[in-house]
Design a protein around this motif. Structure first.
Motif, PDB file in Angstrom:
ATOM      1  N   ILE A  82      17.738  -3.591   9.096  1.00 29.47           N
ATOM      2  CA  ILE A  82      16.588  -3.701   8.207  1.00 29.47           C
ATOM      3  C   ILE A  82      15.487  -2.756   8.662  1.00 29.47           C
ATOM      4  O   ILE A  82      15.150  -2.695   9.845  1.00 29.47           O
ATOM      5  CB  ILE A  82      16.067  -5.154   8.201  1.00 29.47           C
ATOM      6  N   LEU A  83      14.917  -2.016   7.702  1.00 29.29           N
ATOM      7  CA  LEU A  83      13.797  -1.118   7.958  1.00 29.29           C
ATOM      8  C   LEU A  83      12.543  -1.708   7.333  1.00 29.29           C
ATOM      9  O   LEU A  83      12.543  -2.078   6.157  1.00 29.29           O
ATOM     10  CB  LEU A  83      14.089   0.269   7.366  1.00 29.29           C
ATOM     11  N   VAL A  84      11.472  -1.799   8.125  1.00 31.03           N
ATOM     12  CA  VAL A  84      10.209  -2.353   7.649  1.00 31.03           C
ATOM     13  C   VAL A  84       9.102  -1.358   7.967  1.00 31.03           C
ATOM     14  O   VAL A  84       8.928  -0.959   9.123  1.00 31.03           O
ATOM     15  CB  VAL A  84       9.883  -3.699   8.337  1.00 31.03           C
ATOM     16  N   CYS A  85       8.342  -0.933   6.957  1.00 30.23           N
ATOM     17  CA  CYS A  85       7.235  -0.006   7.166  1.00 30.23           C
ATOM     18  C   CYS A  85       5.926  -0.723   6.890  1.00 30.23           C
ATOM     19  O   CYS A  85       5.739  -1.311   5.819  1.00 30.23           O
ATOM     20  CB  CYS A  85       7.377   1.220   6.276  1.00 30.23           C
TER      21      CYS A  85
ATOM     22  N   LEU B  63       0.835  -1.200   0.000  1.00 30.99           N
ATOM     23  CA  LEU B  63       0.000   0.000   0.000  1.00 30.99           C
ATOM     24  C   LEU B  63       0.871   1.251   0.000  1.00 30.99           C
ATOM     25  O   LEU B  63       1.888   1.322   0.689  1.00 30.99           O
ATOM     26  CB  LEU B  63      -0.926  -0.018   1.216  1.00 30.99           C
ATOM     27  N   ILE B  64       0.452   2.250  -0.770  1.00 28.90           N
ATOM     28  CA  ILE B  64       1.311   3.399  -1.074  1.00 28.90           C
ATOM     29  C   ILE B  64       1.736   4.171   0.169  1.00 28.90           C
ATOM     30  O   ILE B  64       2.835   4.751   0.210  1.00 28.90           O
ATOM     31  CB  ILE B  64       0.604   4.337  -2.088  1.00 28.90           C
ATOM     32  N   ARG B  65       0.921   4.196   1.194  1.00 29.73           N
ATOM     33  CA  ARG B  65       1.256   5.004   2.368  1.00 29.73           C
ATOM     34  C   ARG B  65       2.509   4.523   3.088  1.00 29.73           C
ATOM     35  O   ARG B  65       3.168   5.318   3.770  1.00 29.73           O
ATOM     36  CB  ARG B  65       0.070   5.074   3.323  1.00 29.73           C
ATOM     37  N   THR B  66       2.848   3.257   2.953  1.00 34.67           N
ATOM     38  CA  THR B  66       4.064   2.779   3.612  1.00 34.67           C
ATOM     39  C   THR B  66       5.317   3.210   2.835  1.00 34.67           C
ATOM     40  O   THR B  66       6.271   3.703   3.431  1.00 34.67           O
ATOM     41  CB  THR B  66       4.046   1.254   3.790  1.00 34.67           C
ATOM     42  N   ARG B  67       5.302   3.021   1.527  1.00 29.70           N
ATOM     43  CA  ARG B  67       6.485   3.444   0.757  1.00 29.70           C
ATOM     44  C   ARG B  67       6.693   4.955   0.880  1.00 29.70           C
ATOM     45  O   ARG B  67       7.832   5.416   1.036  1.00 29.70           O
ATOM     46  CB  ARG B  67       6.362   3.044  -0.710  1.00 29.70           C
ATOM     47  N   GLN B  68       5.629   5.742   0.796  1.00 26.02           N
ATOM     48  CA  GLN B  68       5.774   7.193   0.914  1.00 26.02           C
ATOM     49  C   GLN B  68       6.415   7.588   2.244  1.00 26.02           C
ATOM     50  O   GLN B  68       7.172   8.564   2.307  1.00 26.02           O
ATOM     51  CB  GLN B  68       4.399   7.861   0.799  1.00 26.02           C
TER      52      GLN B  68
END
Length: 212
Positions: free
Chosen positions: A147-150, A59-64
């Motif tokens: 590691i970064l996880v959103c 979902l776009i809100r995580t990448r943004q």
């Protein structure tokens, strides 16, 4: 395989968050202006960490929310299994009194151990736990030591329960707010330890003006 440091962060604010409307996995809403400021503050707080892998949901809100960390050098990947729980027919609907009561009754059922209970057309906590475990098996098997996880609020609560071996009915002990971060260590035996919970980073207005 040595230990890994994993930073699990929730996405920035969307207009749905602002209005108190559940999005789930069926609403692909972008972060709003305040969400962009939160993302900027989070970047300032964590930009010193040399992440070598970055993951986010479908979902776009995580990448943004973590876009500033994606600089073309760090491998990054969208994993749909990290998506928020599906709230079924309630996604995108304003919470009137009746719907709010239904929602809280559902949370009470989960807390009592009815973890297969779900909204019509949605997912149960057990459903989400299965796919999150699959996602994290992929993440920890794919290399990287920082590691970064959103991902998303309810999914984070379920994930923390799974990784830290809490009974899933106690998932609400884990806090979440936009751009909060859980810092974890994963050991060679695939066990996890929570090192810290950090709320949304806040910068003074003048600093945000320089960043945005």
């Amino acid at each position: 395989m040595g230990s890994k440091k994993i930073y699990v962060v929730r996405h920035g604010q969307t207009d749905y968050n602002l209005k108190g409307v559940v999005q789930g996995s069926g609403i692909d809403a972008p972060i709003n202006e305040n969400g962009q400021k939160q993302a900027a503050a989070f970047y300032e707080e964590y930009k010193h960490i040399p992440f070598d892998r970055i993951y986010y949901s479908g979902l776009i809100r995580t990448r943004q929310s973590i876009e500033r960390f994606i600089n073309g050098k760090v491998p990054h990947e969208s994993i749909p299994e990290l998506n928020e729980i599906s709230w079924g027919k309630y996604e995108g609907l304003p919470m009137d009194h009746q719907e709010n009561e239904y929602y809280h009754n559902m949370l009470k059922k989960w807390a009592s151990g009815e973890l297969d209970h779900k909204i019509d057309g949605g997912e149960s906590p057990l459903d989400v736990a299965i796919r999150l475990r699959k996602a994290f098996d992929h993440i920890v098997d794919n290399g990287g030591s920082k590691i970064l996880v959103c991902m998303h609020g309810r999914a984070i609560r379920i994930l923390m329960s799974v990784l830290l071996n809490y009974e899933l009915r106690y998932m609400d002990v884990f806090k979440h707010e936009n751009l909060c971060c859980y810092e974890l260590t994963q050991y060679a035996d695939r066990t996890f330890r929570m090192d810290a919970y950090r709320p949304t980073p806040v910068l003074i207005k003048e600093e945000l003006t320089k960043i945005i």
